[in-house]
Design an enzyme around this catalytic site. Structure first.
Site, PDB file in Angstrom:
ATOM      1  N   SER A  62     -10.126 -26.992   0.787  1.00 31.00           N
ATOM      2  CA  SER A  62      -8.971 -26.122   1.005  1.00 31.00           C
ATOM      3  C   SER A  62      -9.393 -24.752   1.519  1.00 31.00           C
ATOM      4  CB  SER A  62      -8.188 -25.954  -0.304  1.00 31.00           C
ATOM      5  OG  SER A  62      -7.773 -27.214  -0.786  1.00 31.00           O
TER       6      SER A  62
HETATM    7  N1  SAM Z   1     -10.425 -29.404  -4.318  1.00 29.91           N
HETATM    8  C1  SAM Z   1     -11.063 -29.921  -3.149  1.00 29.91           C
HETATM    9  C2  SAM Z   1     -12.186 -29.059  -2.648  1.00 29.91           C
HETATM   10  O1  SAM Z   1     -12.375 -27.957  -3.144  1.00 29.91           O
HETATM   11  O2  SAM Z   1     -12.891 -29.540  -1.749  1.00 29.91           O
HETATM   12  C3  SAM Z   1     -10.097 -30.187  -2.061  1.00 29.91           C
HETATM   13  C4  SAM Z   1      -9.540 -31.505  -2.184  1.00 29.91           C
HETATM   14  S1  SAM Z   1      -8.744 -32.259  -0.830  1.00 29.91           S
HETATM   15  C5  SAM Z   1      -7.576 -31.085  -0.276  1.00 29.91           C
HETATM   16  C6  SAM Z   1      -7.790 -33.412  -1.806  1.00 29.91           C
HETATM   17  C7  SAM Z   1      -8.607 -34.494  -2.460  1.00 29.91           C
HETATM   18  O3  SAM Z   1      -7.750 -35.266  -3.296  1.00 29.91           O
HETATM   19  C8  SAM Z   1      -9.235 -35.489  -1.468  1.00 29.91           C
HETATM   20  O4  SAM Z   1     -10.606 -35.523  -1.663  1.00 29.91           O
HETATM   21  C9  SAM Z   1      -8.574 -36.819  -1.829  1.00 29.91           C
HETATM   22  O5  SAM Z   1      -9.419 -37.938  -1.662  1.00 29.91           O
HETATM   23  C10 SAM Z   1      -8.217 -36.597  -3.280  1.00 29.91           C
HETATM   24  N2  SAM Z   1      -7.161 -37.464  -3.816  1.00 29.91           N
HETATM   25  C11 SAM Z   1      -6.026 -37.884  -3.221  1.00 29.91           C
HETATM   26  N3  SAM Z   1      -5.316 -38.650  -4.058  1.00 29.91           N
HETATM   27  C12 SAM Z   1      -6.016 -38.705  -5.229  1.00 29.91           C
HETATM   28  C13 SAM Z   1      -5.799 -39.335  -6.488  1.00 29.91           C
HETATM   29  N4  SAM Z   1      -4.714 -40.060  -6.764  1.00 29.91           N
HETATM   30  N5  SAM Z   1      -6.729 -39.155  -7.453  1.00 29.91           N
HETATM   31  C14 SAM Z   1      -7.843 -38.435  -7.229  1.00 29.91           C
HETATM   32  N6  SAM Z   1      -8.100 -37.814  -6.057  1.00 29.91           N
HETATM   33  C15 SAM Z   1      -7.190 -37.953  -5.067  1.00 29.91           C
END
Ligand code: SAM
Length: 214
Positions: A62
């Site tokens: 993000s």
């Molecule tokens: N917090 C992260 C960082 O600092 O890099 C950014 C995360 S990215 C915007 C969103 C993440 O949520 C992705 O890696 C995606 O694979 C994960 N994601 C999506 N659905 C999910 C779920 N149901 N459970 C766990 N992770 C999930």
């Protein structure tokens, strides 16, 4: 070797403080955590820019300001147990780990979780437990949590996360359609859930039982 300390200070002053974030502990954490190590080396020179970056698997780290805004909204003092949904690169996990007692973080994509684990160890973050799975169901065995942060956009607030929020606990979650969401903070006061609108945002999908279908 360039450790990007100057870029980090600039990022904090121009993108975070300038937009109204005042929490000194949070500003210090973002000044010190080496964000560039959480992205591919080819992207290091962009790691402190004012936008998200690709981290592989179609996912993103993000924008720094969004990390600051969401973390600030949890109001951490250092004693909390926090659940993060969407470990991604592990950068947000590292910031949370500096500001609370323990972070539980769930990522649905194994390669991202493995990579995040490696980088977190490399930068000396050990007060975290990572798990691969569907974070829309939360982590019931470790509930209740003082803070829950969802770093992916959901069609509605996942009910299990509300159930796993402890008394006085705060949940920060983007909710909306697949293109645009509203960032909400929900605070538990007994049986009451107080919902606040923190503004518009855009996240990748929360994919899971209580999110979007894959
Ligand atoms: N917090 C992260 C960082 O600092 O890099 C950014 C995360 S990215 C915007 C969103 C993440 O949520 C992705 O890696 C995606 O694979 C994960 N994601 C999506 N659905 C999910 C779920 N149901 N459970 C766990 N992770 C999930």
């Amino acid at each position: 070797m360039n450790d990007y300390a100057l870029s980090r200070r600039r990022m904090v002053q121009e993108q975070i403080q300038a937009r109204g974030i005042r929490d000194e502990r949070l500003l210090k954490a973002m000044t010190e955590v080496p964000r560039h190590l959480f992205v591919d080396e080819a992207l290091w020179t962009q790691a402190y820019n004012d936008h998200p970056l690709a981290i592989g698997e179609g996912q993103t780290i993000s924008q720094p300001y969004m990390v600051a805004l969401m973390t600030d909204a949890l109001g951490l003092t250092g004693k909390e147990r926090v659940l993060e949904i969407g470990t991604g690169s592990g950068y947000q996990t590292a910031i949370l780990a500096r500001l609370c007692d323990w972070v539980f973080s769930i990522e649905r994509l194994t390669p991202l979780s493995r990579r995040a684990q490696r980088v977190l160890e490399q930068v000396g973050v050990f007060n975290v437990n990572l798990r691969v799975g569907d974070g829309s169901k939360g982590w019931p065995e470790e509930a209740p949590f003082d803070g829950i942060m969802v770093t992916a956009g959901a069609p509605e607030i996942p009910q299990p996360l509300l159930q796993q929020l402890g008394e006085g606990g705060r949940l920060v979650v983007p909710v909306g359609d697949r293109y645009l969401q509203t960032l909400y903070r929900v605070t538990r006061r007994g049986q009451e859930l107080v919902k606040e609108d923190l503004g518009g945002c855009r996240f990748v999908d929360l994919v899971g039982q209580y999110g979007w279908k894959a």
